[in-house]
Design an enzyme around this catalytic site. Structure first.
Site, mmCIF file in Angstrom:
data_model
loop_
_atom_site.group_PDB
_atom_site.id
_atom_site.type_symbol
_atom_site.label_atom_id
_atom_site.label_comp_id
_atom_site.label_asym_id
_atom_site.label_seq_id
_atom_site.Cartn_x
_atom_site.Cartn_y
_atom_site.Cartn_z
ATOM 1 N N HIS A 9 0.822 -1.215 0.000
ATOM 2 C CA HIS A 9 0.000 0.000 0.000
ATOM 3 C C HIS A 9 0.858 1.268 0.000
ATOM 4 C CE1 HIS A 9 1.187 0.664 4.123
ATOM 5 N NE2 HIS A 9 0.980 -0.629 4.330
ATOM 6 N N GLU A 82 -2.153 -7.429 7.354
ATOM 7 C CA GLU A 82 -0.760 -7.416 7.800
ATOM 8 C C GLU A 82 -0.582 -8.224 9.082
ATOM 9 O OE1 GLU A 82 2.204 -7.495 7.270
ATOM 10 O OE2 GLU A 82 3.042 -5.471 7.118
#
Length: 214
Positions: A9, A82
């Site tokens: 990201h 994550e």
């Protein structure tokens, strides 16, 4: 064989300060939004079949321009979230070393095996996320899939698929650029006789979208 484009990201407000952001939902910076836009420009000609992202807003927002430029629907997969850094969430390396000296030292020695206090091990993250690849191979056996996720999990998965010890990911792959593109072909029928042979072919690692192959 399926071509996967693995993308971290864009920059977040925590990453700009070198703070650990695992499953905490922190927003992109203005710079991070620009990085996502650059990824979207790359996606125009990438001939993608699917775009999938972690459920965290920084990954979804980073995938949004690619969704807009390709017209594909955004898929969300919770398994791509994550690694959970537990009590280390939001802390800098210096703060971690001060508050959790023993655990931080153990993490440094074997980061995939030794989680931060209250957190998830890297090996557990690999186990939950790896099936995503096989499922997309089954759906798009000759396709092209963009995965928008997170730096630690991507590096761990890369090591696992490349036949390398995930505990070495921080030394081997110290940096993964925001919205950069890592291109792999999976599964790869290697002729290697090494004990830990790769299951992928690497076509590009950590390449800025303006220069990434399509």
């Amino acid at each position: 064989m399926t071509t996967f484009y693995l993308t971290r990201h864009g920059e977040t407000i925590w990453h700009a300060d070198h703070r650990y952001a695992g499953n905490s939902d922190v927003p992109l910076t203005r710079h991070g939004l620009g990085q996502a836009a650059a990824l979207g420009a790359w996606a125009v000609d990438a001939r993608l079949d699917a775009i999938v992202a972690s459920p965290l807003s920084r990954a979804r927002r980073s995938a949004a321009p690619s969704v807009e430029t390709t017209g594909l629907s955004l898929r969300i997969d919770d398994r791509l979230v994550e690694i959970d850094f537990g009590d280390g969430e939001g802390l800098t390396p210096a703060e971690l070393a001060e508050r959790f000296p023993d655990e931080w030292a153990a993490f440094g020695e074997a980061p995939a095996s030794n989680p931060l206090p209250g957190g998830e091990s890297g090996r557990a993250g690999i186990a939950r996320a790896l099936p995503v690849f096989d499922e997309f191979v089954e759906e798009f056996p000759e396709g092209r899939v963009l995965i928008v996720g997170h730096a630690t999990l991507i590096r761990l998965l890369f090591c696992e698929l490349a036949g390398m010890d995930p505990d070495g990911y921080r030394d081997l792959l110290p940096v993964l650029g925001n919205c950069s593109v890592t291109t792999i072909v999976y599964p790869w029928a290697t002729e290697s006789r090494a004990a830990h042979h790769p299951r992928i072919r690497l076509l590009g690692f950590d390449v800025p979208p303006s220069r990434a192959a399509i």
